[in-house]
Design a protein around this motif. Sequence first.
Motif, mmCIF file in Angstrom:
data_model
loop_
_atom_site.group_PDB
_atom_site.id
_atom_site.type_symbol
_atom_site.label_atom_id
_atom_site.label_comp_id
_atom_site.label_asym_id
_atom_site.label_seq_id
_atom_site.Cartn_x
_atom_site.Cartn_y
_atom_site.Cartn_z
ATOM 1 N N UNK A 48 0.859 -1.184 0.000
ATOM 2 C CA UNK A 48 0.000 0.000 0.000
ATOM 3 C C UNK A 48 0.891 1.228 0.000
ATOM 4 N N UNK A 49 0.684 2.082 -0.987
ATOM 5 C CA UNK A 49 1.423 3.336 -1.093
ATOM 6 C C UNK A 49 0.422 4.468 -0.970
ATOM 7 N N UNK A 50 0.634 5.340 0.013
ATOM 8 C CA UNK A 50 -0.249 6.478 0.230
ATOM 9 C C UNK A 50 0.542 7.745 -0.052
ATOM 10 N N UNK A 59 3.358 12.064 8.369
ATOM 11 C CA UNK A 59 3.459 11.657 9.769
ATOM 12 C C UNK A 59 2.085 11.548 10.423
ATOM 13 N N UNK A 60 1.226 12.524 10.188
ATOM 14 C CA UNK A 60 -0.107 12.513 10.799
ATOM 15 C C UNK A 60 -0.935 11.337 10.313
ATOM 16 N N UNK A 61 -0.897 11.065 9.027
ATOM 17 C CA UNK A 61 -1.691 9.956 8.501
ATOM 18 C C UNK A 61 -1.127 8.609 8.934
ATOM 19 N N UNK A 62 0.178 8.479 9.014
ATOM 20 C CA UNK A 62 0.770 7.224 9.485
ATOM 21 C C UNK A 62 0.386 6.950 10.933
ATOM 22 N N UNK A 63 0.417 7.984 11.758
ATOM 23 C CA UNK A 63 -0.012 7.809 13.160
ATOM 24 C C UNK A 63 -1.474 7.401 13.244
ATOM 25 N N UNK A 64 -2.319 8.025 12.424
ATOM 26 C CA UNK A 64 -3.745 7.694 12.445
ATOM 27 C C UNK A 64 -3.973 6.267 11.942
ATOM 28 N N UNK A 65 -3.251 5.861 10.898
ATOM 29 C CA UNK A 65 -3.386 4.493 10.392
ATOM 30 C C UNK A 65 -2.888 3.468 11.403
ATOM 31 N N UNK A 78 6.433 6.242 7.673
ATOM 32 C CA UNK A 78 6.153 7.616 7.251
ATOM 33 C C UNK A 78 7.393 8.173 6.568
ATOM 34 N N UNK A 79 7.262 8.493 5.302
ATOM 35 C CA UNK A 79 8.378 9.069 4.566
ATOM 36 C C UNK A 79 8.379 10.575 4.715
ATOM 37 N N UNK A 80 8.994 11.062 5.775
ATOM 38 C CA UNK A 80 9.024 12.505 6.013
ATOM 39 C C UNK A 80 10.169 13.191 5.280
ATOM 40 N N UNK A 81 11.191 12.433 4.927
ATOM 41 C CA UNK A 81 12.298 12.954 4.123
ATOM 42 C C UNK A 81 12.906 11.776 3.369
ATOM 43 N N UNK A 82 13.579 12.052 2.258
ATOM 44 C CA UNK A 82 14.176 10.935 1.505
ATOM 45 C C UNK A 82 15.188 10.137 2.329
ATOM 46 N N UNK A 83 16.015 10.813 3.103
ATOM 47 C CA UNK A 83 17.020 10.102 3.900
ATOM 48 C C UNK A 83 16.368 9.229 4.966
ATOM 49 N N UNK A 98 3.838 5.815 3.513
ATOM 50 C CA UNK A 98 3.087 7.061 3.386
ATOM 51 C C UNK A 98 4.109 8.168 3.178
ATOM 52 N N UNK A 99 3.990 8.899 2.079
ATOM 53 C CA UNK A 99 4.946 9.960 1.816
ATOM 54 C C UNK A 99 4.532 10.822 0.648
ATOM 55 N N UNK A 100 5.236 11.895 0.475
ATOM 56 C CA UNK A 100 4.975 12.788 -0.654
ATOM 57 C C UNK A 100 5.592 12.190 -1.914
ATOM 58 N N UNK A 101 5.093 12.581 -3.081
ATOM 59 C CA UNK A 101 5.699 12.073 -4.312
ATOM 60 C C UNK A 101 7.191 12.400 -4.420
ATOM 61 N N UNK A 102 7.597 13.573 -3.939
ATOM 62 C CA UNK A 102 9.017 13.934 -3.991
ATOM 63 C C UNK A 102 9.866 12.977 -3.156
#
Length: 150
Positions: A48-50, A59-65, A78-83, A98-102
């Motif tokens: 599952x990729x969100x 981060x907020x959605x990962x905590x809620x999930x 939670x992908x908050x940064x690439x590193x 869960x992360x941004x497209x970037x």
Amino acid sequence: MTATPRATAGSVRSAHVAFFMPPDWSRIARHLVPALERATGDDPAVRLLVLVPDSGAALALTRALASTPAAEGRRLVAGTSPARLQRLLGAAPADVVVGSPDTVAAALAASAIKLGEVKTVVFAAADEMDHEADALATVLAEVPKDAARV
């Protein structure tokens, strides 16, 4: 000719007002439970990729999930940064990312994530994403064509 008070007063009273409120991630997480329940497989892989607009949303959605019963026994990242995403995926495989497209595109470029086993891609708060971004195109090119898009 001058405008009558009634004609100008009506336009002032009907002025449009818009309220922009932050998304309720716990409510969105409840809608993602069926997709989370389908995120199973024999081998450890991202099922599952969100995609969300930014790191705070990730981060907020990962905590809620994670607080839903369907998350029991699944690893959510939670992908908050690439590193950070590379480090977490290097430590152990994840069922849900869960992360941004970037962020996800940067992890793809570094070969830190494989999206070949994704069953569902969710676009959370899609109206806030740049639909013409190269990162989004890069991520979607790696997702299997038969994966559900929600």
